[in-house]
Every structure is written in C-alpha cells, then in structure tokens.
Design a protein around this motif. Structure first.
Motif, mmCIF file in Angstrom:
data_model
loop_
_atom_site.group_PDB
_atom_site.id
_atom_site.type_symbol
_atom_site.label_atom_id
_atom_site.label_comp_id
_atom_site.label_asym_id
_atom_site.label_seq_id
_atom_site.Cartn_x
_atom_site.Cartn_y
_atom_site.Cartn_z
ATOM 1 N N THR A 8 12.810 2.940 -4.634
ATOM 2 C CA THR A 8 12.110 3.489 -3.468
ATOM 3 C C THR A 8 12.371 4.979 -3.338
ATOM 4 O OG1 THR A 8 12.313 1.368 -2.307
ATOM 5 C CG2 THR A 8 11.822 3.322 -0.977
ATOM 6 N N GLY A 11 10.364 6.737 -5.938
ATOM 7 C CA GLY A 11 8.952 6.772 -5.578
ATOM 8 C C GLY A 11 8.655 7.830 -4.530
ATOM 9 N N SER A 66 -0.979 4.760 -5.121
ATOM 10 C CA SER A 66 -1.469 3.862 -6.172
ATOM 11 C C SER A 66 -2.110 4.634 -7.315
ATOM 12 C CB SER A 66 -2.493 2.880 -5.586
ATOM 13 O OG SER A 66 -1.873 2.002 -4.684
ATOM 14 N N GLU A 69 0.350 6.220 -9.857
ATOM 15 C CA GLU A 69 1.250 5.390 -10.655
ATOM 16 C C GLU A 69 0.864 5.463 -12.132
ATOM 17 O OE1 GLU A 69 1.803 1.451 -9.287
ATOM 18 O OE2 GLU A 69 2.376 2.052 -7.266
ATOM 19 N N GLU A 74 5.685 2.913 -15.017
ATOM 20 C CA GLU A 74 5.852 1.598 -14.406
ATOM 21 C C GLU A 74 6.628 0.669 -15.332
ATOM 22 O OE1 GLU A 74 2.649 -0.351 -12.004
ATOM 23 O OE2 GLU A 74 1.427 1.240 -12.852
ATOM 24 N N TYR A 87 10.563 -4.113 -8.519
ATOM 25 C CA TYR A 87 9.653 -2.978 -8.652
ATOM 26 C C TYR A 87 8.545 -3.049 -7.606
ATOM 27 C CZ TYR A 87 6.072 0.145 -10.380
ATOM 28 O OH TYR A 87 5.124 1.139 -10.464
ATOM 29 N N TYR A 88 7.897 -4.201 -7.469
ATOM 30 C CA TYR A 88 6.774 -4.307 -6.536
ATOM 31 C C TYR A 88 7.240 -4.221 -5.078
ATOM 32 C CZ TYR A 88 3.798 -5.495 -10.479
ATOM 33 O OH TYR A 88 3.093 -5.445 -11.665
ATOM 34 N N ARG A 91 7.595 -0.566 -4.335
ATOM 35 C CA ARG A 91 6.319 0.127 -4.116
ATOM 36 C C ARG A 91 5.859 -0.052 -2.676
ATOM 37 N NH1 ARG A 91 6.785 3.833 -6.784
ATOM 38 N NH2 ARG A 91 4.588 4.364 -6.453
ATOM 39 N N SER A 150 -3.387 0.719 -0.639
ATOM 40 C CA SER A 150 -2.864 0.465 -1.982
ATOM 41 C C SER A 150 -3.418 -0.808 -2.611
ATOM 42 C CB SER A 150 -1.333 0.363 -1.936
ATOM 43 O OG SER A 150 -0.925 -0.759 -1.165
ATOM 44 N N HIS A 153 -5.438 -1.128 -6.352
ATOM 45 C CA HIS A 153 -4.625 -0.426 -7.354
ATOM 46 C C HIS A 153 -5.453 -0.268 -8.634
ATOM 47 C CE1 HIS A 153 -1.421 -0.053 -10.402
ATOM 48 N NE2 HIS A 153 -0.633 0.338 -9.406
ATOM 49 N N SER A 230 0.099 -6.860 0.305
ATOM 50 C CA SER A 230 1.047 -6.379 -0.707
ATOM 51 C C SER A 230 1.345 -7.460 -1.737
ATOM 52 C CB SER A 230 2.352 -5.923 -0.038
ATOM 53 O OG SER A 230 2.125 -4.815 0.812
ATOM 54 N N SER A 234 0.377 -7.239 -5.673
ATOM 55 C CA SER A 234 1.455 -7.360 -6.650
ATOM 56 C C SER A 234 1.197 -8.503 -7.626
ATOM 57 C CB SER A 234 2.792 -7.568 -5.931
ATOM 58 O OG SER A 234 3.092 -6.480 -5.079
#
Length: 242
Positions: A8, A11, A66, A69, A74, A87-88, A91, A150, A153, A230, A234
């Motif tokens: 995080t 990011g 998004s 990325e 990634e 990871y997800y 994000r 997002s 994506h 989300s 994902s």
C-alpha cells in the motif's frame, strides 16, 4: 499484514510521484474556496455537496490508479509477496487511504474556515456531532467512488476509451438515479447495480440536522458496495492473468 502495508505504501508512493493527483487536488481546492466564500452556508447542505464531490474525485483517482498499473510491476510485486490476495487487498487499500485523505481535507477545511471566521461560516453553530457525521458520509462516498473508478481495470476492459466513457456514465447515473427511477419506474429493477450515493441527498436534502443512525446505514451500504466491486474486479483480474 506487513506485506499489505508495504504494498500500500509503495502504491501511494507511485501515485504521488506522478502528476495525476494534481488536477483532482486543484478541483478540491477550487471547490472549497468557491463553496465557502459566501457566508453563511448550511451545514448539512454543504457536506452533502462535499460527499458528491469526493465521490467523483475518487472515481477519477480509481481510474488513474488502475490505468497506471504496469503488468510487469504487478507480476514482480505478486512474486515478491507470494500472494495475489495481499496484492489485490493492497490495491483497494491504496484507494481507501486516498479516499480518507481527501475526506479529511474536505471536512477539516470548512471547520478551520469556520474558526477563522469567528464561527460565522455556517447558519448555525457547528458541533463535533456534525463533523463526525460529515466525515462518515464523505468517507463512505470515497470508498464507493474509488471502487467504481477502478472497476474497469485494463485487464477487465482493454479498451481504455470505452472504459472511461462507461465509468463516467455509471458515475453520472449514480447521482441522478433517484430522479431517473421516478421518471422511469421500471429502472428501479436495474438501479441496484449503482452505488447508493443518491440516498444521501434523498435523506438529507431538506433537513438541517444529521441523524447518526441514517448516516451509519448509508456508510455501511457504501462501503459494502465498494467491497463487492473490489472483489469482483480482483477476481476477474486474477482469472484473466496477464
């Protein structure tokens, strides 16, 4: 948890290292100074408008995050933490943190302005109860906005122009959903796919006091909606790989 926090942080570093945060910041600053130039203003009305502003700003931020990325980065991050789940989640956490930052700015600015103007900014005295309700509403809108922005994506929708158009369309429909359903009743059967942002104006459009129970229910609905989007995004990204 440590892996999620590090991802995080990375990011957020990438987002603020670029320039895409500048325009949303300018929009927020212009709005705040425009909104609170003419005194006095209604407490509930002004924060309801701020909720809608933050929703659109986070949709914008979600699109930007998004779009930025990089597939190679990634894969490197996933290999490094050895967990696509971490990871997800990270994000989504990036957008959540951005949303909380924007929410804090949009709520604290008028509070500070009220103090600087000898508590004459609002039509009635501003209380901590008002500030709490305002922050909860604005933060809820930020979560829903970030998730909606997002959703499409690059690995969900490769055509970026179409993704932007659809995201903008969904955002606008979200705000005018109540009016649309009233004009075209059968749309209520499809309107549930949109975030319940319009409920804020429906509940607080003609009142001068916040109600914590109503605020809490709206917040839960907005956060729940954002969480579902989300998860959907994902899962699609994980299934489609790179």
């Amino acid at each position: 948890m440590k892996k999620i926090a590090e991802l995080t942080r990375y990011g957020l570093h990438i987002y603020f290292k670029g320039y895409k945060f500048i325009m949303p910041l300018v929009v927020i600053i212009v709005y705040q100074y425009t909104m609170y130039t003419i005194m006095p203003v209604g407490i509930v009305d002004s924060f309801v408008m701020a909720s809608y502003l933050v929703f659109f700003v986070l949709v914008w931020a979600g699109l930007s995050v998004s779009a930025d990325e990089n597939p190679v980065m990634e894969q490197i991050q996933m290999l490094r933490v050895r967990s696509s789940l971490c990871y997800y989640i990270s994000r989504s956490a990036v957008l959540a943190v951005l949303g909380l930052l924007v929410s804090a700015v949009c709520v604290l600015f008028p509070v500070i302005q009220n103090v600087l103007n000898h508590k004459a900014l609002f039509l009635r005295p501003l209380t901590a109860y008002d500030v709490l309700n305002a922050f909860v509403l604005v933060a809820g809108c930020s979560f829903a906005g970030g998730a909606l922005g997002s959703l499409l994506h690059p690995r969900v929708m490769e055509d970026r122009k179409l993704a932007v158009v659809l995201t903008v369309l969904l955002s606008v429909l979200t705000v005018v959903r109540t009016g649309l359903v009233q004009e075209i009743p059968f749309l209520r059967y499809m309107a549930w796919i949109l975030p319940p942002v319009d409920r804020i104006a429906y509940i607080y459009g003609n009142v001068d006091e916040f109600r914590i129970l109503q605020t809490g229910l709206i917040f839960v609905a907005l956060v729940g909606y954002g969480a579902v989007l989300s998860v959907i995004k994902s899962c699609i990204c994980q299934k489609r790989k790179f």
